[in-house]
Design a protein around this motif. Structure first.
Motif, short mmCIF file in Angstrom:
data_model
loop_
_atom_site.label_atom_id
_atom_site.label_comp_id
_atom_site.label_asym_id
_atom_site.label_seq_id
_atom_site.Cartn_x
_atom_site.Cartn_y
_atom_site.Cartn_z
N SER A 115 -4.09 -1.57 1.62
CA SER A 115 -3.40 -0.29 1.81
C SER A 115 -4.24 0.89 1.33
O SER A 115 -4.11 2.00 1.84
CB SER A 115 -2.06 -0.30 1.07
OG SER A 115 -2.27 -0.53 -0.32
N ALA A 148 -6.81 -8.40 7.09
CA ALA A 148 -5.38 -8.09 7.12
C ALA A 148 -4.55 -9.36 7.22
O ALA A 148 -3.49 -9.49 6.59
CB ALA A 148 -5.07 -7.16 8.29
N ASN A 153 -0.81 -9.00 6.28
CA ASN A 153 -0.51 -7.79 7.07
C ASN A 153 -0.78 -8.11 8.54
O ASN A 153 -1.76 -7.66 9.15
CB ASN A 153 -1.39 -6.63 6.60
CG ASN A 153 -0.94 -5.28 7.17
OD1 ASN A 153 -0.20 -5.23 8.15
ND2 ASN A 153 -1.39 -4.21 6.56
#
Length: 927
Positions: A115, A148, A153
């Protein structure tokens, strides 16, 4: 400014080139202005807040933009007003490749904090896109999708794959592998396998097939083989062949680089180690399945051993006659014997192939997997030490590969198997130990000397049972002494040093004649005789970790002399705190302990060190900076050991105020009106004595007695207030620093508590837990005095009812959330990693099966009287291993718990008022 810089960069590229002093200067100007403005905004900000992290992310954007624009600015050419064409830009020569590699390394390092770096990754995509670097952009998107996916994610990963498809990346390549992985994570298993199979078929038929294609084919084969194994859609032979093809491809690439005299990159080493480790792990799992299947059959009574079946078959064959029942029984027994022989052959084949590829992985010292490979080698080898083929292969592999430094982490386990015979197993053991002794003499010499001293301080019967190991160790030392004068001098000096240590360790005091805590005493005669000058000393300081260079030369930080006094730091066995001075005039504090077996401390410390390595190798744990404080423990004999003194740390009791002499503790400063330690302990002890008397006379029930103890503990709490939170306030100069210290403390409590629970660590009173006070590591805990391990605290007169120490004061240091949030989550991650690597941890504990603690050993006389054979495999050692295995499996009170449920249960037990009220008063459960 960032937007203006990007706009200027885009205009220059679209125009076909730029001029130094024109568009390029405009780009750099805006990028520099943005960076200066961000640096000004960062001043005075807390980097742990959302705003602080946002500013850091913006600063990274400025840096990326400035680096990308600067790669074509040649300062020498600038004075000549040279011009670079967009063709050179598109070529992506050396500077651009270096920058992209820098981005890639930074992304891998910060991938766990996706992030934070997401904006930077997006900017890099924009830069590569507007500069028409299509191949670089595809690689960048694949890396982003892979990172990710690893952290869960999947949304971002799918977006990256969708971007690739929109940009027309239809030719099979690295993106296909990542796309298949996303399908698998989405539950589309059949589609993922089919997609990857098509990719491997395309790459096999491609002509010409370049080096990158071969590397991609190797990865695709390994991934597909792993999926087929998980889904059971193919047999193990087909899966093995796919993995073998993957291994062959990476091995051929390395061999080709060697033939061409090209440097082998770290990525190539890692790829080779990963391929061999995957194949070894697969064969290892097949061995475990086959072994577990046989064990289940025997436990259920549905199977007989191969030997029993063969004996019954011989008896049936001796019977003659046309009896149909006899023929059927003969057929069934023959079928059973053939099946048993086939299972045995398969198990041996699985072990041999797993060991072969684990050994290859262990030889690649640059790999992050080599330590895990060594631990698996140790487990498989020792479990099959009676199989001749296994020992012969191990000996051959070690002769071909030479000494392997990776085996240093299991040196103690290998030494524990020493015996004085000429079996193939012992030949392989001695070859490995001698190779390590020659390559790392300063690390290995104490293990061999400890085995040589294995009979000292024991009864004649126990000493006789250790004679085989002592003779084998003596043979290794004699062989080492005969190599040369340097080895002879080093061994003689080390033996002199160990003898002096043991003389001090054997110094005994009567109960009424113990020195006062903190008092100084004169050192013994043998220690005073050690006076070695620089260049003369060949003994490296025992309590420091040495690198390969220092290990081979013996130079650097070597033992010179000892100070004239030793100090008594406190303890039942009267440990001695001494100071050793090196040839560089550096001072090292050490502790000599005698009168108890140091191997429990050594094995516990080794387990903590292995857990520490496992935590650092896990992405989630590394993101949370989970760590365990460790120190060095060196056994010298069954009754003496040398321990590293932990500098820069204080006992929790000293910090909080858990002693009779409270002068400068937190309780004195922040709770002066509350009960002091002595009053609390007296109140607690009076209640305990009264309960003991009532129990003896049976005047009250157990429930009534427990209620009285709970009431006494609550009364102490009512008259005291927790103060440990002030520890971090006093040592921090800003809110950011205070938060970092408290966070480090909470994480350390979580990791050390879970590790202590697994090994059954007890006696966790305030004096046996240290907290570091130096600014760099403030808040980290270090558990000392690890002798009360493997649930021995359960056998005390007042058994410990808690799995680890988590009292009111310790919770106070965690803040208002206490066990919720950081503590629980970090505990879960630590326990998860230990469960996933349980075989590696059990391999360390296995040393106790072959080198049991002195307190467990049955003397030869007692063993004969009991009709048992003392072969080092005592019942206690087996029970310890079983207990640790049950904890790692989540077994608790008749049920298997998941990681989350297990952590919740342990925290409930550790903080239970009922459990805390049953503890010994010296444990100070109220603090």
């Amino acid at each position: 400014s960032i937007y203006r810089s990007l706009s200027a960069l885009h205009r220059e590229i679209q125009s076909g080139g730029w001029k130094v002093g024109g568009g390029l200067d405009t780009v750099l100007k805006h990028a520099s202005l943005a960076r200066m403005k961000t640096v000004q905004d960062i001043e005075g900000q807390d980097m742990h807040t959302r705003q602080g992290l946002s500013l850091l992310s913006r600063l990274q954007l400025c840096e990326d933009l400035h680096e990308f624009s600067s790669i074509f600015l040649d300062r020498n050419a600038a004075s000549k007003q040279t011009q670079k064409s967009v063709g050179a830009f598109k070529a992506g020569g050396g500077p651009l490749d270096l920058l992209l590699e820098k981005w890639k390394q930074r992304f891998r390092a910060l991938g766990h904090a996706f992030s934070i770096c997401e904006q930077s990754v997006f900017l890099q995509r924009v830069l590569l896109s507007i500069s028409r670097q299509e191949s670089k952009l595809i690689d960048h998107l694949c890396l982003a999708a892979k990172t990710a996916s690893k952290i869960g994610n999947l949304t971002y990963a799918r977006c990256a794959m969708h971007t690739l498809q929109l940009r027309g990346a239809e030719a099979p390549g690295a993106w296909c592998l990542q796309a298949a992985k996303l399908m698998w994570l989405d539950g589309q298993h059949d589609k993922a396998v089919s997609f990857l199979s098509d990719l491997t078929s395309y790459l096999r038929e491609k002509d010409p097939c370049f080096e990158n294609d071969m590397r991609l084919l190797s990865r695709a084969l390994a991934v597909n083989a792993g999926w087929l194994s998980l889904s059971r859609s193919e047999g193990w032979r087909e899966v093995r062949e796919m993995m073998k093809e993957s291994v062959k491809l990476v091995d051929d690439a390395v061999d080709d680089a060697v033939k061409r005299r090209r440097e082998i990159s770290a990525d190539q080493i890692e790829a080779r180690a990963k391929a061999h480790f995957k194949l070894a792990s697969f064969m290892d799992s097949m061995y475990s399945e086959e072994d577990g299947y046989s064990s289940v059959l025997q436990d259920d009574g549905e199977d007989i051993t191969q030997q029993q079946a063969a004996q019954q078959l011989q008896a049936v064959n001796r019977q003659r006659g046309p009896d149909r029942t006899l023929k059927e029984r003969r057929f069934r027994l023959e079928t059973h014997v053939k099946a048993a022989e086939e299972r045995k052959r398969l198990k041996t084949g699985f072990v041999l192939e797993a060991l072969r590829h684990y050994m290859t992985c262990a030889q690649l010292s640059g790999s992050v997997r080599h330590q895990s490979a060594v631990l698996r080698i140790l487990h498989l080898w020792f479990e099959n030490s009676a199989v001749e083929e296994v020992n012969e292969q191990m000996l051959e592999d070690m002769k071909n590969s030479g000494p392997n430094s990776a085996f240093l982490i299991v040196a103690r386990q290998v030494v524990s198997r020493l015996e004085d015979n000429q079996t193939s197993f012992q030949q392989a053991i001695r070859h490995l130990l001698m190779g390590l002794l020659l390559q790392h003499p300063h690390d290995m010499i104490y293990h061999i000397i400890a085995a040589h001293n294995d009979s000292k301080g024991l009864s004649s019967s126990d000493a006789k049972s250790n004679s085989a190991k002592v003779q084998a160790a003596k043979g290794l030392l004699d062989e080492f002494r005969g190599i040369g004068q340097d080895q002879q001098k080093m061994l003689d000096q080390t033996l002199q040093l160990v003898d002096a240590y043991m003389e001090l360790a054997d110094l005994r005091f009567e109960k009424d004649n113990k020195p006062k805590i903190g008092s100084d005493q004169n050192v013994n005669t043998k220690l005073r005789r050690i006076r070695w000058r620089a260049g003369e000393s060949k003994v490296r300081m025992p309590t420091i970790e040495g690198g390969p260079g220092a290990d081979r030369s013996g130079e650097g930080c070597c033992v010179s002399r000892f100070t004239d006094k030793w100090t008594y730091p406190g303890g039942v066995t009267v440990p001695k705190k001494i100071t050793c001075v090196s040839t560089e005039e550096r001072r090292f504090t050490q502790v000599i302990k005698g009168g108890e077996d140091p191997r429990s401390d050594a094995v516990s410390s080794q387990l903590f060190s292995v857990i520490r390595v496992l935590l650092r190798g896990d992405v989630a744990c590394r993101r949370r900076q989970l760590d365990i404080g460790t120190y060095k423990v060196i056994p010298l004999s069954p009754t003496a050991g040398l321990i590293e003194w932990v500098d820069g740390a204080s006992a929790l009791g000293t910090v909080v105020g858990a002693s009779k002499d409270e002068t400068d503790s937190l309780r004195v400063r922040y709770d002066p009106q509350g009960w002091d330690y002595l009053k609390c302990r007296q109140h607690y002890q009076r209640c305990a004595d009264e309960c003991t008397r009532r129990t003896a006379t049976r005047t009250e029930t157990l429930e009534q007695i427990t209620a009285k103890k709970i009431e006494a503990l609550k009364e102490i709490w009512a008259n005291t207030h927790p103060v440990f939170r002030h520890f971090f306030l006093e040592r921090s100069e800003s809110a950011q620093e205070w938060f970092s210290m408290r966070l480090a403390y909470t994480r350390s409590v979580a990791a050390s508590s879970m590790a202590g629970f697994i090994v059954g660590l007890g006696d966790r009173h305030n004096g046996n837990i240290l907290i570091r006070e130096e600014r760099a590591r403030c808040g980290q805990l270090v558990h000392i005095d690890l002798g009360m391990v493997f649930d021995q605290a359960q056998l005390l007169p007042i058994p410990e009812k808690v799995p680890f120490r988590l009292t009111r004061e310790m919770l106070d240091g965690m803040g208002i959330a206490q066990t919720e949030g950081v503590m629980t989550r970090c505990s879960e991650e630590t326990l998860r990693v230990m469960r996933e690597n349980k075989q590696a941890l059990l391999a360390i504990v296995d040393v106790l099966l072959h080198d049991p603690l002195q307190s467990w050993k049955v003397s030869s006389t007692k063993a004969a009287a009991q009709g048992t054979e003392d072969d080092g495999r005592t019942a206690d050692a087996k029970l310890v291993r079983r207990s640790i295995k049950d904890r790692l499996n989540g077994w608790d009170r008749g049920e298997i718990l998941g990681v989350e449920g297990h952590v919740k249960q342990l925290i409930r037990e550790a903080t239970s008022v009922e459990n805390l009220s049953q503890l010994f008063s010296g444990w100070a459960a109220w603090l």
